[in-house]
Design an enzyme around this catalytic site. Structure first.
Site, mmCIF file in Angstrom:
data_model
loop_
_atom_site.group_PDB
_atom_site.id
_atom_site.type_symbol
_atom_site.label_atom_id
_atom_site.label_comp_id
_atom_site.label_asym_id
_atom_site.label_seq_id
_atom_site.Cartn_x
_atom_site.Cartn_y
_atom_site.Cartn_z
ATOM 1 C CD GLU A 87 -2.752 1.009 2.581
ATOM 2 O OE1 GLU A 87 -3.900 1.484 2.537
ATOM 3 O OE2 GLU A 87 -2.270 0.473 3.593
ATOM 4 C CE LYS A 159 -7.968 0.275 3.758
ATOM 5 N NZ LYS A 159 -6.930 1.114 4.415
ATOM 6 C CB CYS A 204 -4.139 -1.967 4.430
ATOM 7 S SG CYS A 204 -3.180 -1.585 5.928
#
Length: 337
Positions: A87, A159, A204
């Site tokens: 990321e 995300k 993440c």
């Protein structure tokens, strides 16, 4: 850097597990709510080599690109056909709001540079999250981009779970204050066919929500889960490895987890420890020297063995044993009677 090969033979479950442990032990000490599926040609050999990156990105786009280019060359030299970056691979801001000033659309010059790198190196690249420009100057999207070996963007995933957390003993984070969520991004679950299997694409903080990975595996048949991350030092020490191994075990997928590592600036430090994990939950790729190299820049490589995926899933067929949501609704209703 080194790699681990796997072979699967007809044997008892006990002997098979023991042989897996001996093989991994031999190599691991030296190892460096819409749904969208992107189909494509996915002709696969029995096993293919992948590389996972560990790096410390800074607020210098050119310097980060130079680091990524060097690591791609190392991966290609090691025989990898796929490389996963962490990321914020292209930029980590040193002050609040700095990421917004460099955010670009996916057809902008930053991503064009990485597309050219993939094409020239003839390697698939996992790039996420990238600071994709949002609907206005006050918002961006944390976007995981998949580029194939011809430089084409094969998929993008924005995300879903944004990091709004008061870290115990650490800082307070509010990703939603500058990252688009409900209205524009974070609405699609994404899988992509590739030479290393069907990829389940995440970023993440998604790692803490097993339902997403269950969906990727059991409804969309993912074989490899991608988890690019920039875990904080505090949360990484407590949970990074155990969460990744849990996702691998419960889905019977390979997990490729590229990590930011070390101090990016005076305000921000990432945990590091990039990992490749097999469907049995065994770590098969990690930078050499666990303690010394958790924060170093480099790559680890390992082989994705499709026969191992099949063997694990055949010997322990959890996809057949899993109960549908309707079962639990019925069970809850019966318990309340």
């Amino acid at each position: 850097m080194s790699f681990c090969r796997h072979s699967t033979r007809n044997s008892s479950p006990v002997s098979w597990i023991q042989s897996r442990r001996r093989l991994v032990s031999k190599h691991s000490r030296s190892q460096s709510v819409a749904i969208r599926a992107v189909a494509g040609n996915s002709t696969m050999a029995n096993s293919l080599r992948v590389a996972v990156v560990q790096m410390t990105s800074v607020n210098d786009i050119a310097a980060n690109f130079a680091t990524c280019s060097r690591l791609v060359k190392e991966a290609v030299s090691a025989g990898a056909k796929f490389i996963a970056f962490p990321e914020n691979f292209s930029f980590v801001g040193a002050k609040d709001g700095e990421s917004l000033t460099i955010a670009e659309p996916l057809d902008g010059p930053i991503m064009q540079g990485y597309r050219s790198l993939a094409r020239e190196s003839k390697i698939w690249m996992s790039l996420g999250g990238f600071q994709e420009k949002g609907q206005d100057d006050a918002q961006l999207c944390n976007t995981h981009v998949l580029i194939d070996d011809t430089g084409n963007i094969r998929s993008k995933y924005r995300k879903i779970h944004l990091f709004d957390v008061d870290v115990p003993g650490g800082a307070v984070y509010k990703e939603s204050s500058f990252t688009e969520g409900d209205l524009f991004s974070g609405k699609e679950v994404v899988t992509v066919d590739s030479p290393i299997g069907r990829l389940g694409v995440t970023v993440c903080y998604d790692l803490r929500f097993p339902g997403l990975y269950q969906l990727l595996r059991f409804q969309h048949e993912a074989q490899v889960l991608l988890v690019p991350a920039a875990f904080t030092k505090v949360t990484g020490q407590a949970h990074w490895e155990i969460l990744l191994r849990a996702r691998a075990i419960e889905t019977q997928c390979y997990v490729i987890a590229a990590a930011q590592a070390g101090k990016h600036n005076d305000k921000r430090e990432s945990y590091g420890d990039s990992l490749i994990i097999d469907p049995w939950g065994t770590i098969i790729g990690r930078l050499p020297g666990r303690i010394d190299n958790r924060l170093s820049t480099g790559i680890a490589v390992a082989d994705i063995d499709f026969s191992l995926i099949d063997s694990v899933r055949t010997k322990m067929p959890i996809s057949q044993h899993q109960k549908p949501p309707e079962f639990w609704k019925s069970a809850s209703a019966s318990a309340s009677l």
